[in-house]
Design an enzyme around this catalytic site. Sequence first.
Site, mmCIF file in Angstrom:
data_model
loop_
_atom_site.group_PDB
_atom_site.id
_atom_site.type_symbol
_atom_site.label_atom_id
_atom_site.label_comp_id
_atom_site.label_asym_id
_atom_site.label_seq_id
_atom_site.Cartn_x
_atom_site.Cartn_y
_atom_site.Cartn_z
ATOM 1 C CB CYS A 392 -2.605 -5.203 2.451
ATOM 2 S SG CYS A 392 -1.527 -4.328 3.600
ATOM 3 C CG HIS A 518 -2.990 -1.408 -0.459
ATOM 4 N ND1 HIS A 518 -4.212 -1.914 -0.069
ATOM 5 C CD2 HIS A 518 -2.256 -1.269 0.663
ATOM 6 C CE1 HIS A 518 -4.215 -2.056 1.264
ATOM 7 N NE2 HIS A 518 -3.042 -1.675 1.720
ATOM 8 C CD GLU A 520 -6.049 -1.908 -3.167
ATOM 9 O OE1 GLU A 520 -5.193 -2.765 -3.475
ATOM 10 O OE2 GLU A 520 -6.321 -1.622 -1.984
#
Length: 542
Positions: A392, A518, A520
């Site tokens: 990001c 994102h 993650e």
Amino acid sequence: MDVQSSPKIQSKFIFITGGVMSGLGKGVTTSSTAKLLQLAGYKVSCVKIDPYVNYDAGTMNPVAHGEVFVTDDGGECDMDMGNYERFTDIAMTKDHNITTGRVYMDVIRAEREGKYLGQCVQIIPHVTDAIKNAVHKIASEEELDILVVECGGTVGDIESLPFLEAFRQMELELGHSNTLFIHVTLAPVLDVVGEQKTKPTQHSVQELRRIGIQPDILAVRCKTPLRDDARRKISLFASVEQNCVISCHDAPSIYKVPEVLENQGMLKSIAERLGLQRTTLKWGNWKGIAESFSKYEGSIKIAVIGKYVKLPDSYVSIYHALLHAGASISKKVDVYWIDSEKFENGGQQNLSMLKNFEGILVPGGFGRRGSEGIISAANFARANNIPYLGICFGFQLAIVAFARHVCKLTDANSTELESNTKNPIVDFMPEQLDVHNIGGTMRLGSHEITITPRTIAAGIYRSDSIRRRHRHRFEFNQKYLDIVTKNGLVMSAHSDSGRRIETLEIPNHKFFFAVQYHAEFNSRPGKAEQAFEAFVKASAKY
Ligand code: GLN
């Protein structure tokens, strides 16, 4: 013939409360309890109650409150939701994070619509009814066998009272066989003799009883396994059977906690109380996955350079994703949290310290402070051939670094950081121009991403399309696509019919990959997110 509709299943509810102090790992207890029930074959899910008045976690400072976890449906949620997803591998929706703000918003909206016409709207019953409805709605819509509800905060907090009152009422309404209370407490050790102190637990149970809740199970956090004498004492004073006083001692990894609980008969205790029939756990590959977080052959050092490093919880999903990726190749990932401000205002000479790391990761972030340091670090990773993963903000500022140092657009910037920049290579998304409210208005949640064949991204994902979660207002400005491409940057994935660029890569670099999304939030133990896995593998190689 009489046609009878099949009786709707009666969901059961497990409420997890916390005592003594915050940070005891209620989220892990909640996730582990849900995991045990899932492994026994039940349809479960989790809910996080946050008693603060914010509508959601989106407007809170990550350094004070931890990461904002984004759900597929675009919820900006409490970070505990990330643990629920990582343990159960179930995608939560934003409804699973209930705040005081949301409950009051619902009640006040209903009041304005005239739904309570003639009545005086009160905390009991109107607010408590709204809380119960929100919890029931999830259980019935998702046809759950069991919903595990974690109440944030510590018993005794003013804010959590309406929630605890609602759960007390649910026990009354649904009966003992459909509700169960687990209270998480602490048994600290103060002296060298190593005696585990039980008084804090006793007091916190008293506090809970004062509200009208008698816990069924106590999950007692402690460094080493709870000793028998402490267990007996707690049982006696708290009026909880000894086998329901569960020791939650430190485990080598959080994914081991379900085993720690099960070794003490947690599932059996829950099953007896709730009348559950299935009490055999089918561990599948879970034990092996949990084990992989303590069986390492070597380690690698990764520098995470960000703005919110004072509280590592502000990047908790990044941390877990790195660990998942490391475990997939039996490497322990040692994460070093580095404040990006270190590399600006004359701190450029500090950049050479980055040579000590096998890889550099830049996570998400907002605003100007520390951004020049990130741009310098991204450039350093590129120029020194150090594996780089940008997420990001780390994607956007890698583009700024590339534009300045490779394309020679020395004044290139993101308009988030300098609104009048002559070369706005990262700019506001056009949709954002008319947005005035800050809360819940970014480009949020899961979006389909198309990957260009024969790129590094295609190799990483082995697919031509993926879905990933987003949380941003700015994006790569495609007016600069030609110039960056000519200079060797490959934009390798897009979304929204090409309007948005989602990944970048530099061929002939050890590993230089950055993503607008994102990544993650999609990482799971035993199933690391692919970009993290590729980054950690590349870092381990050099
Ligand atoms: N501040 C940037 C934006 O809003 C990046 C956001 C983020 O890193 N999550 O676009």
